[in-house]
Design a protein around this motif. Sequence first.
Motif, short mmCIF file in Angstrom:
data_model
loop_
_atom_site.label_atom_id
_atom_site.label_comp_id
_atom_site.label_asym_id
_atom_site.label_seq_id
_atom_site.Cartn_x
_atom_site.Cartn_y
_atom_site.Cartn_z
N ALA A 125 -40.60 -46.46 -17.63
CA ALA A 125 -40.50 -46.24 -16.19
C ALA A 125 -39.05 -46.31 -15.72
CB ALA A 125 -41.35 -47.27 -15.44
N TRP A 128 -36.76 -43.21 -16.69
CA TRP A 128 -37.20 -41.89 -16.26
C TRP A 128 -36.04 -41.04 -15.73
CZ3 TRP A 128 -40.13 -37.95 -16.53
CH2 TRP A 128 -40.18 -36.99 -15.50
N ASP A 129 -35.22 -41.63 -14.87
CA ASP A 129 -34.11 -40.86 -14.27
C ASP A 129 -32.76 -41.39 -14.72
OD1 ASP A 129 -34.26 -43.30 -13.00
OD2 ASP A 129 -34.16 -42.50 -10.96
N ALA A 156 -44.51 -43.08 -20.50
CA ALA A 156 -44.16 -42.93 -19.08
C ALA A 156 -43.70 -41.51 -18.79
CB ALA A 156 -43.07 -43.93 -18.70
N PHE A 157 -42.97 -40.91 -19.72
CA PHE A 157 -42.49 -39.54 -19.54
C PHE A 157 -43.66 -38.56 -19.68
CE2 PHE A 157 -38.64 -41.29 -22.07
CZ PHE A 157 -38.29 -42.10 -21.01
N LYS A 159 -46.72 -38.97 -18.93
CA LYS A 159 -47.54 -38.99 -17.72
C LYS A 159 -46.95 -38.11 -16.63
CE LYS A 159 -49.70 -43.48 -18.58
NZ LYS A 159 -49.89 -44.88 -18.12
N LYS A 160 -45.64 -37.87 -16.72
CA LYS A 160 -44.97 -36.98 -15.76
C LYS A 160 -44.70 -35.62 -16.36
CE LYS A 160 -42.88 -40.69 -13.02
NZ LYS A 160 -41.64 -41.20 -12.39
N GLU A 161 -45.38 -35.34 -17.48
CA GLU A 161 -45.33 -34.04 -18.16
C GLU A 161 -43.95 -33.70 -18.71
OE1 GLU A 161 -47.35 -30.96 -16.07
OE2 GLU A 161 -49.10 -32.19 -15.66
N ASP A 162 -43.20 -34.72 -19.05
CA ASP A 162 -41.92 -34.55 -19.75
C ASP A 162 -42.16 -34.99 -21.19
OD1 ASP A 162 -39.43 -34.73 -20.87
OD2 ASP A 162 -38.52 -35.88 -19.24
N LYS A 195 -51.35 -32.99 -22.44
CA LYS A 195 -50.57 -32.31 -21.41
C LYS A 195 -50.24 -30.87 -21.80
CE LYS A 195 -50.21 -35.89 -18.64
NZ LYS A 195 -50.88 -35.91 -17.31
#
Length: 234
Positions: A125, A128-129, A156-157, A159-162, A195
Amino acid sequence: MDHNMIKEIRFALHSSISIPQERASAFFKTGPGDYAEHDQFMGVTVPNLRKISKRFSDLPLACIKDLLSSKINEERFLALLILVDQYQKSTEQGRVDLYQFYINNLHHINNWNLVDTSAHLIVGAHLWDKDRNILLSLSESNNLWERRVSIVSTWAFIKKEDLVWTFQIARLLLNDNHDLIHKAVGWMLREAGKKDEGELVGFLRYHSGVMPRTMLRYAIERLPQDQRKFYLGC
C-alpha cells in the motif's frame, strides 16, 4: 512502554484460547530445523485475534514492538493486525512512520501468516505511488521472509490492476529453493491472472517449463481444465 497494557493484552489472549496448541500449529512446520522451529502457539484463532485487535487499536508503537518481539506467534500476529489498522487510519506522515517501523522490524515478521496478513497492506500500500525498488532488494535477500514480503506486497498493486511488478518479482524468484516462496509466487500469479488472464498465459508461455511444480500448480489453478492439463503435461 505501558507494561500494564501489555499485561492486559496478554490476559485477553489467554482468555481467548479456544483450540489446542497442537491444532494451532498444525499448518506450520515446527520440527527441528524447520522454518517455525522456534515459534510458540497459544491456541487463539484469527477471528478472536481480530476482536482483540479492535480493543487495542490505539496501542503505542513501543507496545506493538514488544508484542512483535514475542516468541508467541499469536502475539506477533496481533501486533501486525493493530499496525495495519493504524496504518490505514493514519495521516500521510503517520503512514510514513508506520511503514518505516514495519521495515525496521522485518526480522520479527518471520512466518508466512505474519507476512501474508500485513505485507500488502503496509509495504504494498505504501509503495503504490513511490519508488518500489526495495522490493527488488527484498527479493534477493537471504532471508526467506523478506523474499516472501517482496512478492506478497505486490498484491496491493494487483488489486489496482497494476501487474507489472508481480511478474517482475515472480521472474526473480523462479529459481528460489523454498516451497513457501513457490506457493507465494504461484498465489500472486494466480491473483494477477484474475485481473488479466492473457498476461498470466504470456508469462507461462516463457516460464512454465522452469517453474517449480508447486508454483505452477498454484498459478494455473483458475485456468480452464484443458490449459491446466497442458501446463502440467497431463
